[in-house]
Design a protein around this motif. Structure first.
Motif, PDB file in Angstrom:
ATOM      1  N   GLU A   1      -4.903  -6.311   7.643  1.00 41.53           N
ATOM      2  CA  GLU A   1      -4.580  -5.119   6.860  1.00 41.53           C
ATOM      3  C   GLU A   1      -4.100  -3.954   7.716  1.00 41.53           C
ATOM      4  O   GLU A   1      -3.139  -3.262   7.357  1.00 41.53           O
ATOM      5  CB  GLU A   1      -5.793  -4.653   6.037  1.00 41.53           C
ATOM      6  CG  GLU A   1      -6.156  -5.556   4.883  1.00 41.53           C
ATOM      7  CD  GLU A   1      -7.119  -6.669   5.282  1.00 41.53           C
ATOM      8  OE1 GLU A   1      -7.745  -7.242   4.391  1.00 41.53           O
ATOM      9  OE2 GLU A   1      -7.242  -6.958   6.499  1.00 41.53           O
TER      10      GLU A   1
ATOM     11  N   ASP B   1       0.012   1.589  -3.861  1.00 41.86           N
ATOM     12  CA  ASP B   1      -1.369   1.669  -4.341  1.00 41.86           C
ATOM     13  C   ASP B   1      -1.562   2.851  -5.285  1.00 41.86           C
ATOM     14  O   ASP B   1      -2.239   2.740  -6.314  1.00 41.86           O
ATOM     15  CB  ASP B   1      -2.336   1.798  -3.159  1.00 41.86           C
ATOM     16  CG  ASP B   1      -2.488   0.491  -2.382  1.00 41.86           C
ATOM     17  OD1 ASP B   1      -1.964  -0.543  -2.847  1.00 41.86           O
ATOM     18  OD2 ASP B   1      -3.124   0.513  -1.315  1.00 41.86           O
TER      19      ASP B   1
ATOM     20  N   LYS C   1       0.815  -1.216   0.000  1.00 40.58           N
ATOM     21  CA  LYS C   1       0.000   0.000   0.000  1.00 40.58           C
ATOM     22  C   LYS C   1       0.847   1.266   0.000  1.00 40.58           C
ATOM     23  O   LYS C   1       0.419   2.304  -0.500  1.00 40.58           O
ATOM     24  CB  LYS C   1      -0.956  -0.009   1.190  1.00 40.58           C
ATOM     25  CG  LYS C   1      -0.319  -0.298   2.529  1.00 40.58           C
ATOM     26  CD  LYS C   1      -1.383  -0.529   3.593  1.00 40.58           C
ATOM     27  CE  LYS C   1      -0.783  -0.970   4.917  1.00 40.58           C
ATOM     28  NZ  LYS C   1      -1.839  -1.230   5.914  1.00 40.58           N
TER      29      LYS C   1
ATOM     30  N   TYR D   1      -3.267  -9.038   3.210  1.00 38.69           N
ATOM     31  CA  TYR D   1      -4.415  -8.244   2.788  1.00 38.69           C
ATOM     32  C   TYR D   1      -5.735  -8.864   3.237  1.00 38.69           C
ATOM     33  O   TYR D   1      -6.784  -8.370   2.912  1.00 38.69           O
ATOM     34  CB  TYR D   1      -4.434  -8.084   1.264  1.00 38.69           C
ATOM     35  CG  TYR D   1      -3.653  -6.891   0.760  1.00 38.69           C
ATOM     36  CD1 TYR D   1      -4.221  -5.621   0.753  1.00 38.69           C
ATOM     37  CD2 TYR D   1      -2.365  -7.031   0.288  1.00 38.69           C
ATOM     38  CE1 TYR D   1      -3.515  -4.530   0.277  1.00 38.69           C
ATOM     39  CE2 TYR D   1      -1.653  -5.945  -0.195  1.00 38.69           C
ATOM     40  CZ  TYR D   1      -2.238  -4.696  -0.202  1.00 38.69           C
ATOM     41  OH  TYR D   1      -1.536  -3.615  -0.672  1.00 38.69           O
TER      42      TYR D   1
END
Length: 343
Positions: A331, A108, A79, A326
């Motif tokens: 997360e 991301d 991320k 994930y």
């Protein structure tokens, strides 16, 4: 008088020639020294680690060549640029061993821009995919389609270089086991490819088609297996079989395409329609589906022990600890995969 002037001119010409020669030699030696120094630095860099490059550098390098092989670029994604402690340590095993390779950790935000600019036909689907793991699954197929190279999940540890198996290959996939009825036996967590291979297009269009058919409620709710079905290993498996059946003009199962079951060993390598399949022990080693070594091999378990795990499953080229970073509620757990969990 004339002879004296002629002698002076000859002497002056000789001095100029000698001076010019010295300057030329100096310039040549200096250039050579600079080049040797640069080469030595490059050699030191390439002999100790992979080279982390930006997207602009990746594009410049990639577009400078015509690709008839699997490019030496490792893709991973998270991320942001801040990895959890064990992720960073596992990532380093690839960088230390794959000298001469390039490396990029996609965030991301970078993934979003990559899909938007390089694959506008997929972008509207990509933006709708939820939860985030569906986008993370999808973008790795796009890395393969556009750049090719090697994609690796962040819970893989490298044991030794595998690129010796990439010679003259088009797509290389790794098996968990030979239980193909489950559709999870060909994971999308470690994949390698040349650019523009049609397999990835089959998978991407499948994702677009299935996602367009679900209801708004189904898109937003969570159910077990959603990621595996829409974008994960089941998506890879169905796209793979569609590609193989079209290419081979057959309806045979993967079992049948591999031939005699006696050949399906843990370190076997199979070739079907320019797709290379590596046996379970070569890359994955730990099979979460059969449970062998689960107490020490699963990164989710408090009893996780990497050394004991490797003693049990004896990986050859790499091993994954299936951390499910994930999913499974990890997360937003900043402590998950921290070094303090190492035994």
């Amino acid at each position: 008088m004339v002879d004296s002037r002629l002698s002076q001119r000859i002497l002056l010409f000789s001095l100029c020639f000698i001076f010019s020669f010295i300057i030329i030699i100096f310039v040549i030696k200096r250039s050579s020294l600079i080049e040797n120094t640069k080469n030595n630095i490059d050699s030191i860099i390439s002999s100790t680690s992979c080279k982390h490059i930006s997207i602009d550098e990746l594009d410049q390098w990639f577009h400078s060549k015509t690709w008839n092989e699997i490019p030496k670029i490792i893709h991973q994604t998270w991320k942001n640029k801040t990895l959890r402690q064990r992720q960073a340590r596992w990532r380093q095993t690839w960088c230390e061993q794959y000298t001469g390779w390039y490396y990029h950790l996609w965030t991301d935000d970078e993934n979003d821009l990559f899909v938007q600019t390089k694959f506008p036909w997929f972008y509207s689907t990509y933006k709708q995919l939820s939860p985030a793991i569906l986008r993370v699954d999808s973008v790795r197929y796009l890395y393969m389609l556009y750049y090719g190279g090697l994609y690796i999940d962040l819970d893989y540890e490298s044991i030794r270089r595998v690129d010796e198996l990439f010679n003259n290959k088009y797509v290389v996939l790794s098996l968990i086991n030979y239980s193909f009825q489950s559709m999870n036996s060909v994971p999308n967590s470690w994949i390698a490819s040349r650019p523009n291979h049609p397999l990835w297009t089959y998978i991407l269009y499948r994702i677009m088609l299935l996602w367009s058919r679900v209801t708004d409620q189904e898109r937003n709710e969570f159910w077990n297996g959603k990621a595996e079905f829409f974008t994960g290993p089941q998506s890879l498996f169905e796209g793979l079989m569609f590609y193989l059946h079209s290419n081979q003009h057959t309806d045979q199962t993967l079992d049948q395409l591999f031939g005699n079951r006696e050949n399906q060993k843990s370190d076997s390598i199979f070739e079907v329609a320019n797709i290379t399949f590596l046996g379970p022990k070569l890359i994955n080693a730990y099979d979460w589906m059969n449970g062998i070594g689960a107490d020490v091999c699963s990164a989710e378990k408090p009893t996780f022990d990497e050394n004991k795990c490797k003693d049990i499953v004896k990986p050859i080229y790499a091993i994954t600890y299936w951390s499910h970073s994930y999913g499974h509620g990890h997360e937003n757990d900043a402590k998950y995969l921290g070094n303090k969990r190492i035994r």
